[in-house]
Scaffold this motif. Structure first.
Motif, PDB file in Angstrom:
ATOM      1  N   GLN A  10      28.590  44.746  20.373  1.00  0.00           N
ATOM      2  CA  GLN A  10      30.046  44.676  20.449  1.00  0.00           C
ATOM      3  C   GLN A  10      30.669  44.871  19.072  1.00  0.00           C
ATOM      4  O   GLN A  10      30.358  44.134  18.130  1.00  0.00           O
ATOM      5  N   ASN A 289      41.848  40.506  18.137  1.00  0.00           N
ATOM      6  CA  ASN A 289      40.537  41.170  18.164  1.00  0.00           C
ATOM      7  C   ASN A 289      39.931  41.136  19.570  1.00  0.00           C
ATOM      8  O   ASN A 289      38.802  40.697  19.784  1.00  0.00           O
ATOM      9  N   THR A 291      38.206  42.760  21.959  1.00  0.00           N
ATOM     10  CA  THR A 291      37.310  43.838  22.376  1.00  0.00           C
ATOM     11  C   THR A 291      36.360  43.369  23.462  1.00  0.00           C
ATOM     12  O   THR A 291      36.205  42.164  23.702  1.00  0.00           O
ATOM     13  N   ARG A 292      35.733  44.331  24.126  1.00  0.00           N
ATOM     14  CA  ARG A 292      34.660  44.052  25.078  1.00  0.00           C
ATOM     15  C   ARG A 292      33.380  44.697  24.543  1.00  0.00           C
ATOM     16  O   ARG A 292      33.433  45.571  23.670  1.00  0.00           O
ATOM     17  N   ASP A 294      30.522  47.140  23.818  1.00  0.00           N
ATOM     18  CA  ASP A 294      30.450  48.595  23.909  1.00  0.00           C
ATOM     19  C   ASP A 294      29.156  49.039  24.577  1.00  0.00           C
ATOM     20  O   ASP A 294      29.071  50.168  25.071  1.00  0.00           O
TER      21      ASP A 294
END
Length: 394
Positions: A10, A289, A291-292, A294
């Motif tokens: 991630q 921030n 995010t998930r 990747d």
């Protein structure tokens, strides 16, 4: 034996989601290199809250010092004969169940009584409600004991002992307690061994912290007295591509859930989703921030749980991004480990967008697992987990 391993790569932009005592992002030295670190405790709490928020079928839980206060409020509302002594009964009941000290303190401003325990207690809402129901059901006998003109404390303790209140919290654990365990220092017999292990997340590469120097302007026009900023300060942050790992001991999960195989399978896959999609909330408003992962990899194993952190013991180096190189390291390390030790996951499913594959420099013999949508992976995982722990054809 059966273990469900969850791996994730991630990328996280500038952030400070897990601070140390000085306010700096937590770090660790691994492979001789300073890495960004997010503690397992931080991500476990994020995953637990996500687990219970995102699934209507997951019974809620709570970790709190204020259990006596919650019980007293319910008794005052539901048991008229105990209303005047609700605090006393609540504290005695919690002490009877957990062998823990309680204390009462009034807030100076509101005058409200606060009832707390000496440390946090972790139990499900259903467990707490069963405890309260047992007290309400025995309202008359408890009222007689607590209102006794002589030795009321001893008589209340004796009356509570006859109710066997401990049984209300010793069984029927909620998913969160079954997954993350519970420690009761004053009564180890109430401990629950965690079915889940969560690793500290580490950056796959070296990190350097930076500082955001910020100013705040006073919106009220006061130029005569204030020629500069109304406030100045600094926030430390860093950015990194991280490796995250957790594993679920499925046999222990079944045991903690009272042998309910179907519920265990449901909880296991619900945890996979919650772990992958959760994020600690430190400084979230400052950095956004959100995010998930990747690249996610879910592996069902019968041999043993296997962390792939050693893929990054030698830090990834790059001047054009760490994501593709980190994914390549992860996939290569898993395959070489299984080849070396003669093992193979019963299930090995990956989730990643197409652009991630484009960032991976595929070398000789390297082929990424095919990507499958997360919901499909969870459906397949649930079916396979149910078969393995149920003793069906795996």
């Amino acid at each position: 034996m059966a273990f469900l391993d969850i791996h994730a790569i991630q990328a996280v932009p500038p952030a400070n989601m897990n601070r140390d005592e000085s306010g700096s992002p937590k770090t660790a030295v691994y492979g001789g290199t300073r890495r960004l670190r997010v503690s397992s405790q931080a991500w476990k709490r994020a995953a637990r809250k996500a687990l219970e928020a995102d699934s209507a079928s997951i019974a809620p839980s709570e970790r709190t010092k204020r259990l006596p206060e919650q019980i007293a409020a319910s008794l005052a509302d539901r048991a008229p004969d105990l209303a005047d002594k609700a605090s006393e009964v609540a504290q005695a009941a919690v002490s009877d169940v957990f062998k823990v000290k309680t204390k009462s303190k009034k807030e100076k401003e509101s005058g409200k009584e606060r009832l707390t325990t000496e440390y946090l207690l972790f139990l499900g809402h259903d467990q707490r409600n069963r405890l309260i129901d047992a007290l309400v059901k025995n309202e008359a006998s408890l009222a007689e004991a607590v209102n006794s003109p002589k030795d009321s404390a001893k008589k209340l303790a004796a009356a509570l002992k006859e109710l066997r209140l401990r049984d209300t919290v010793a069984t029927a654990h909620p998913p969160a307690v079954a997954l993350f365990g519970r420690m009761v220092a004053t009564d180890p017999t109430l401990n629950v061994d965690a079915a889940t292990q969560v690793a500290h997340a580490l950056s796959t590469h070296r990190v350097d912290s930076e500082f955001d120097y910020y100013t705040a302007v006073d919106d009220v026009d006061n130029e005569a007295d204030e020629t500069g900023a109304g406030m100045i300060g600094t926030v430390e942050f860093n950015a990194a591509t991280m490796y995250r790992y957790a594993t679920v001991d499925l046999r222990s999960l079944v045991e903690n859930l009272g042998g309910d195989i179907d519920t265990a399978a449901d909880v296991a896959v619900a945890f996979v989703r919650a772990f992958l999609l959760s994020m600690p909330t430190g400084k979230r408003n400052t950095f956004a921030n959100n995010t998930r992962p990747d690249f996610s990899l879910v592996a069902l194993r019968e041999d043993q749980p296997v962390s792939l952190a050693a893929a990054f013991e030698r830090p990834v180096s790059s001047d054009d991004g760490y994501l593709g190189k980190s994914v390549k390291r992860l996939v290569t390390h898993q395959r070489e480990q299984d080849t070396c030790y003669g093992t193979e996951p019963l299930l090995n499913r990956a989730v990643y967008p197409a652009w991630v594959a484009e960032t991976v420099e595929e070398g000789e013999g390297l082929e990424l697992p095919s990507s499958t949508p997360l919901d499909t992976v969870l459906t397949e995982t649930r079916k396979k987990v149910r078969a393995v722990i149920g003793g069906d054809d795996a």
